[in-house]
Design an enzyme around this catalytic site. Structure first.
Site, short mmCIF file in Angstrom:
data_model
loop_
_atom_site.label_atom_id
_atom_site.label_comp_id
_atom_site.label_asym_id
_atom_site.label_seq_id
_atom_site.Cartn_x
_atom_site.Cartn_y
_atom_site.Cartn_z
CB CYS A 58 -56.02 34.17 5.91
SG CYS A 58 -55.73 35.91 6.29
CD GLU A 60 -43.55 30.97 -2.35
OE1 GLU A 60 -43.61 30.08 -1.49
OE2 GLU A 60 -44.52 31.40 -2.95
CB CYS A 64 -50.53 32.20 -1.64
SG CYS A 64 -51.35 33.14 -2.90
CB CYS A 82 -45.35 37.67 -6.67
SG CYS A 82 -46.29 37.32 -5.20
CB CYS A 125 -53.37 32.03 3.40
SG CYS A 125 -51.66 32.58 3.11
CB CYS A 144 -48.26 35.34 7.42
SG CYS A 144 -49.43 36.69 7.71
N1 SAH Z 1 -50.69 39.32 3.47
C1 SAH Z 1 -51.02 40.07 2.32
C2 SAH Z 1 -50.15 39.80 1.11
C3 SAH Z 1 -49.76 38.38 0.86
S1 SAH Z 1 -51.07 37.28 0.41
C4 SAH Z 1 -52.49 39.87 1.97
O1 SAH Z 1 -53.12 39.00 2.56
O2 SAH Z 1 -52.96 40.63 1.15
C5 SAH Z 1 -51.36 37.78 -1.26
C6 SAH Z 1 -52.71 37.41 -1.79
O3 SAH Z 1 -52.83 35.99 -1.96
C7 SAH Z 1 -53.83 37.84 -0.88
O4 SAH Z 1 -54.83 38.47 -1.62
C8 SAH Z 1 -54.27 36.50 -0.31
O5 SAH Z 1 -55.57 36.53 0.15
C9 SAH Z 1 -54.09 35.59 -1.49
N2 SAH Z 1 -54.11 34.16 -1.13
C10 SAH Z 1 -53.67 33.60 0.01
N3 SAH Z 1 -53.83 32.26 -0.02
C11 SAH Z 1 -54.38 31.96 -1.22
C12 SAH Z 1 -54.76 30.74 -1.85
N4 SAH Z 1 -54.60 29.57 -1.24
N5 SAH Z 1 -55.29 30.80 -3.08
C13 SAH Z 1 -55.43 31.99 -3.71
N6 SAH Z 1 -55.08 33.18 -3.18
C14 SAH Z 1 -54.56 33.18 -1.94
FE1 SF4 Z 2 -50.99 36.35 6.02
FE2 SF4 Z 2 -51.82 34.70 4.12
FE3 SF4 Z 2 -53.59 36.15 5.48
FE4 SF4 Z 2 -51.93 37.36 3.71
S1 SF4 Z 2 -53.52 35.86 3.24
S2 SF4 Z 2 -52.44 38.03 5.81
S3 SF4 Z 2 -50.08 36.10 3.98
S4 SF4 Z 2 -52.28 34.56 6.33
#
Ligand code: SAH
Ligand code: SF4
Length: 346
Positions: A109, A85, A332, A98, A112, A105
């Site tokens: 988290c 994506e 994301c 982006c 996410c 992943c």
């Molecule tokens: N894995 C890396 C990069 C991809 S995620 C990381 O975690 O930094 C990119 C950003 O999107 C991160 O800051 C992550 O915390 C944020 N993110 C993930 N899920 C989200 C959501 N549902 N709403 C807003 N930001 C989100």
């Molecule tokens: Fe992985 Fe999403 Fe956590 Fe970034 S925010 S490390 S993409 S699970």
């Protein structure tokens, strides 16, 4: 699929043709990318035809547009079914892409969508770079209203944890910077805090920006949101981030996804301000984009503003990031979740 070859190893694709064809092809792939191989005007017709059906290492499965044509999201599908994506956000003087570094992943988290989906596979360097080339070609050949005709920023904030796919991301960075000619200063690698990866990136020659996805300023809360915090707790992450800052001289940023009643309290603002000041980092606040599976909710705009003000009062620079493409879930990993559902129900 030429993007899956190293830019220095395109010879096989040119066959018996004269050697300057390799340079011409490399130019088309990396310096002036085009959406269709037929547009590679100085290549012989048979070579263009041969490339036409396999120029990109993925199909464009979904293309969506929002914000009056200034946000565009692509869901690319690799031949093995992996989802990739990318989101392009255009502004009057900026075009930020982006990109994804992994399909899915593994780090889980809680808030996410990508994490909720689980890990599919690492993306190859060519699959990472092709996202950049595709957006570059799109801007040049189709464009967005009132937006530059080339990328000005690339951020690794799509799907996946770039520093958990270090070698391939490193090679993608090399191709972007040294072959495509994208300035390292226009690239941001976002990490959830893979400490060994931060140290390795610091040893690379390129001054790319580093964004730390912190989201919580004490270990108890952070571990409950970001499980990898158990392995690399905040103090260790802070040390690695500081080393990066000292080696590169690039201002760090801290990403903070705002979750109602979770990390928007004054107590968190206090602790976050202390960390941000020690790291001389800028804080980016972004409202949670709720996912179908997340328990957490986004705070109101007013609460987010108040949190930003609390940080400012403590001497920290904080920006409330805009939420581009909300209506097309351009944040994301959300598109893949939706598309994954619709595929299952087909
Ligand atoms: N894995 C890396 C990069 C991809 S995620 C990381 O975690 O930094 C990119 C950003 O999107 C991160 O800051 C992550 O915390 C944020 N993110 C993930 N899920 C989200 C959501 N549902 N709403 C807003 N930001 C989100
Ligand atoms: Fe992985 Fe999403 Fe956590 Fe970034 S925010 S490390 S993409 S699970």
């Amino acid at each position: 699929m030429p993007y899956l070859h190293a830019p220095e190893e395109l010879g096989d694709l040119v066959g018996d043709g004269p050697s300057y064809r390799v340079d011409q092809l490399r130019e088309w792939l990396y310096r002036t990318p085009v959406l269709n191989a037929e547009d590679m005007t100085n290549l012989p017709a048979e070579m263009r035809h041969a490339l036409a059906s396999r120029l990109w290492p993925f199909d464009v499965e979904v293309e969506q547009s929002a914000d009056e044509g200034t946000t565009r999201k692509w869901l690319f599908r690799a031949p093995d079914g992996a989802a990739i994506e990318a989101v392009l956000m255009g502004y009057p003087r900026r075009a930020t892409l982006c990109i994804s570094s992994q399909a899915g992943c593994a780090l889980g988290c809680t808030f996410c969508a990508t994490g909720q989906f689980g890990f599919e596979r690492h993306l190859e360097p060519g699959e990472i770079v092709a996202q950049v080339a595709y957006a570059q070609a799109f801007l040049r050949q189709i464009g967005m209203p009132g937006v530059p005709d080339h990328l000005t920023n690339v951020v690794f904030m799509g799907m996946g944890e770039p520093l958990a796919n270090f070698d391939r991301v490193r090679e993608a960075l090399r191709r972007m910077i040294e072959v495509m000619g994208i300035s390292a200063r226009s690239i941001t690698v976002s990490t959830v805090g893979m400490v060994p990866g931060i140290r390795r990136l610091a040893d690379e020659p390129w001054p790319v920006y580093l964004a730390i996805s912190l989201h919580a300023a004490d270990d108890e809360l952070r571990t409950s949101l970001v499980p990898i915090n158990k392995r690399y707790p905040i103090a260790e992450l802070e040390r690695a981030a500081w080393e990066y800052f000292e080696k590169k001289g690039r201002r760090l940023s801290i990403e903070w996804t705002m979750m109602d009643g979770v990390n928007d309290t004054l107590d968190q603002a206090d602790k976050l301000a202390a960390i941000a000041k020690r790291l001389r980092a800028h804080v980016n606040l972004i409202a949670l984009n709720p996912t179908p599976l997340s328990r957490e909710k986004a705070p109101s705009q007013l609460q987010i503003r108040q949190f930003a003000d609390a940080l400012e009062r403590r001497g920290v620079n904080a920006t409330v990031r805009d939420t581009r493409g909300r209506d097309i879930d351009a944040a994301c990993g959300q598109l893949r979740v939706l598309s994954g559902n619709s595929r299952k129900s087909m």
